[in-house]
Motif scaffolding. Sequence first.
Motif, mmCIF file in Angstrom:
data_model
loop_
_atom_site.group_PDB
_atom_site.id
_atom_site.type_symbol
_atom_site.label_atom_id
_atom_site.label_comp_id
_atom_site.label_asym_id
_atom_site.label_seq_id
_atom_site.Cartn_x
_atom_site.Cartn_y
_atom_site.Cartn_z
ATOM 1 N N TRP A 27 0.808 -1.218 0.000
ATOM 2 C CA TRP A 27 0.000 0.000 0.000
ATOM 3 C C TRP A 27 0.845 1.274 0.000
ATOM 4 C CZ3 TRP A 27 -4.077 -1.545 4.287
ATOM 5 C CH2 TRP A 27 -4.861 -2.591 3.806
ATOM 6 N N GLY A 28 2.154 1.155 0.231
ATOM 7 C CA GLY A 28 3.031 2.316 0.162
ATOM 8 C C GLY A 28 2.963 3.257 1.351
ATOM 9 N N TYR A 29 2.463 2.779 2.475
ATOM 10 C CA TYR A 29 2.377 3.618 3.673
ATOM 11 C C TYR A 29 3.776 3.902 4.200
ATOM 12 C CZ TYR A 29 1.167 5.045 8.455
ATOM 13 O OH TYR A 29 1.038 5.728 9.645
ATOM 14 N N ASP A 30 4.061 5.185 4.527
ATOM 15 C CA ASP A 30 5.404 5.538 5.010
ATOM 16 C C ASP A 30 5.364 6.271 6.348
ATOM 17 O OD1 ASP A 30 4.361 7.967 4.237
ATOM 18 O OD2 ASP A 30 5.966 8.468 2.820
ATOM 19 N N GLY A 31 4.268 6.133 7.094
ATOM 20 C CA GLY A 31 4.164 6.780 8.400
ATOM 21 C C GLY A 31 4.564 5.849 9.526
ATOM 22 N N ILE A 32 4.089 6.160 10.724
ATOM 23 C CA ILE A 32 4.404 5.326 11.885
ATOM 24 C C ILE A 32 3.239 4.380 12.159
ATOM 25 C CG2 ILE A 32 5.922 7.036 12.947
ATOM 26 C CD1 ILE A 32 3.662 7.717 14.885
ATOM 27 N N VAL A 33 3.554 3.273 12.814
ATOM 28 C CA VAL A 33 2.548 2.313 13.271
ATOM 29 C C VAL A 33 2.700 2.178 14.781
ATOM 30 C CG1 VAL A 33 1.700 -0.049 13.119
ATOM 31 C CG2 VAL A 33 2.603 1.086 11.072
ATOM 32 N N MET A 34 1.588 2.215 15.491
ATOM 33 C CA MET A 34 1.608 2.092 16.943
ATOM 34 C C MET A 34 0.655 0.985 17.365
ATOM 35 S SD MET A 34 -0.640 5.489 17.852
ATOM 36 C CE MET A 34 -1.238 5.001 19.474
ATOM 37 N N THR A 35 0.900 0.442 18.545
ATOM 38 C CA THR A 35 0.000 -0.576 19.084
ATOM 39 C C THR A 35 -1.210 0.085 19.724
ATOM 40 O OG1 THR A 35 0.872 -0.639 21.349
ATOM 41 C CG2 THR A 35 2.023 -1.968 19.681
ATOM 42 N N ASP A 36 -2.248 -0.690 19.954
ATOM 43 C CA ASP A 36 -3.314 -0.258 20.838
ATOM 44 C C ASP A 36 -2.784 -0.365 22.272
ATOM 45 O OD1 ASP A 36 -5.805 0.578 21.718
ATOM 46 O OD2 ASP A 36 -6.873 -0.709 20.311
ATOM 47 N N TRP A 37 -3.539 0.175 23.237
ATOM 48 C CA TRP A 37 -3.034 0.264 24.618
ATOM 49 C C TRP A 37 -2.820 -1.128 25.222
ATOM 50 C CZ3 TRP A 37 -3.019 4.437 22.321
ATOM 51 C CH2 TRP A 37 -2.819 5.673 22.924
ATOM 52 N N TRP A 38 -1.599 -1.354 25.717
ATOM 53 C CA TRP A 38 -1.199 -2.589 26.397
ATOM 54 C C TRP A 38 -1.443 -3.826 25.531
ATOM 55 C CZ3 TRP A 38 -4.806 0.660 29.077
ATOM 56 C CH2 TRP A 38 -4.176 1.621 29.893
ATOM 57 N N ALA A 39 -1.169 -3.686 24.243
ATOM 58 C CA ALA A 39 -1.355 -4.810 23.319
ATOM 59 C C ALA A 39 -0.370 -5.934 23.634
ATOM 60 C CB ALA A 39 -1.152 -4.335 21.887
ATOM 61 N N LYS A 40 -0.674 -7.124 23.138
ATOM 62 C CA LYS A 40 0.214 -8.275 23.295
ATOM 63 C C LYS A 40 0.791 -8.663 21.941
ATOM 64 C CE LYS A 40 -2.056 -10.109 27.424
ATOM 65 N NZ LYS A 40 -2.727 -11.271 28.052
ATOM 66 N N MET A 41 2.002 -9.206 21.981
ATOM 67 C CA MET A 41 2.699 -9.614 20.771
ATOM 68 C C MET A 41 3.231 -11.036 20.958
ATOM 69 S SD MET A 41 3.050 -6.196 21.553
ATOM 70 C CE MET A 41 4.570 -6.098 22.496
ATOM 71 N N ASN A 42 3.553 -11.682 19.839
ATOM 72 C CA ASN A 42 4.265 -12.967 19.930
ATOM 73 C C ASN A 42 5.304 -13.036 18.812
ATOM 74 O OD1 ASN A 42 2.540 -13.413 17.762
ATOM 75 N ND2 ASN A 42 1.658 -15.298 18.568
ATOM 76 N N ASP A 43 6.031 -14.152 18.754
ATOM 77 C CA ASP A 43 7.159 -14.275 17.834
ATOM 78 C C ASP A 43 6.716 -13.993 16.400
ATOM 79 O OD1 ASP A 43 9.062 -15.908 15.953
ATOM 80 O OD2 ASP A 43 10.137 -15.712 17.853
ATOM 81 N N VAL A 44 7.432 -13.115 15.742
ATOM 82 C CA VAL A 44 7.047 -12.664 14.412
ATOM 83 C C VAL A 44 7.092 -13.789 13.376
ATOM 84 C CG1 VAL A 44 9.349 -11.927 13.702
ATOM 85 C CG2 VAL A 44 7.357 -10.756 12.769
ATOM 86 N N VAL A 45 7.886 -14.840 13.642
ATOM 87 C CA VAL A 45 7.991 -15.971 12.718
ATOM 88 C C VAL A 45 7.208 -17.175 13.223
ATOM 89 C CG1 VAL A 45 9.561 -17.595 11.593
ATOM 90 C CG2 VAL A 45 10.240 -15.193 11.880
ATOM 91 N N GLU A 46 7.449 -17.555 14.474
ATOM 92 C CA GLU A 46 6.896 -18.792 15.013
ATOM 93 C C GLU A 46 5.510 -18.636 15.636
ATOM 94 O OE1 GLU A 46 8.411 -21.551 14.462
ATOM 95 O OE2 GLU A 46 10.256 -20.659 13.671
#
Length: 246
Positions: A27-46
């Motif tokens: 989509w060609g977006y070149d701005g910043i990306v932020m999480t929602d408040w206190w979001a959770k993440m996990n391994d980007v590959v696994e």
Amino acid sequence: MTAYNPINGHWAASNYDLCTTILRNEWGYDGIVMTDWWAKMNDVVEGGEESNQDTRDMVRSQNDVYMVVNNNGAEVNSNNDNTEESIKEGRLTIGELQRAAINICNFILSAPVIERELVDTDVAKHYDSVPNDQAKYEVFNIEKDNKVMFNSGAEATLEVEDEGEYTIIVNISFDKSNLSQSTVNVNANGTTMVVIQTNGTDGNWITQKLCKVKLDKGVYNLKLEEVLAGIKVKYIQFKKIPKKNK
């Protein structure tokens, strides 16, 4: 802002396909990306187990900003995230952090706020001596006491003998959980000097470093003004910033 939910086992805040492959590359977006408040993440590959401390995989996916942390929380790693640990382990690169920093800086440089004039942080006009209507409040000398205590109410008087810049540090407590937020204005002679904002601390006392202020020689009436009720303020500390040699 990325979402809270996972997609096929990969949480949105650390989902490379969402944050980079689709959003930026397609989509060609070149701005910043932020999480929602206190979001959770996990391994980007696994994929796997999720955590709100997994900022490593947030950065790797090109999600640039974690929301939300305490004021100056990065200095003490207030959320105990794994960014620094992952750099040492080789599971996150300086280049990936720099990429996020570039996204943030490019956004700021192109935003209207960059056109605002830079001015020194200052407070309202000082009094030369303690006004009669303030004589009932406890007086603290910034050079001798260092801390303005609020044990007996929401107002106190501050005396400054030597003008200068000071870092403001506060000791506060908020009985709610970290899903709640509260705000208090600290007014000096009727003008807002600094805003204290925090999430719930479960009743624990925490120390926050806030902004810098410039104080002239004189007297300041400090008054706590609740914006969202709940914060208890034990003290405000003023640490003088040494003058730089020219």
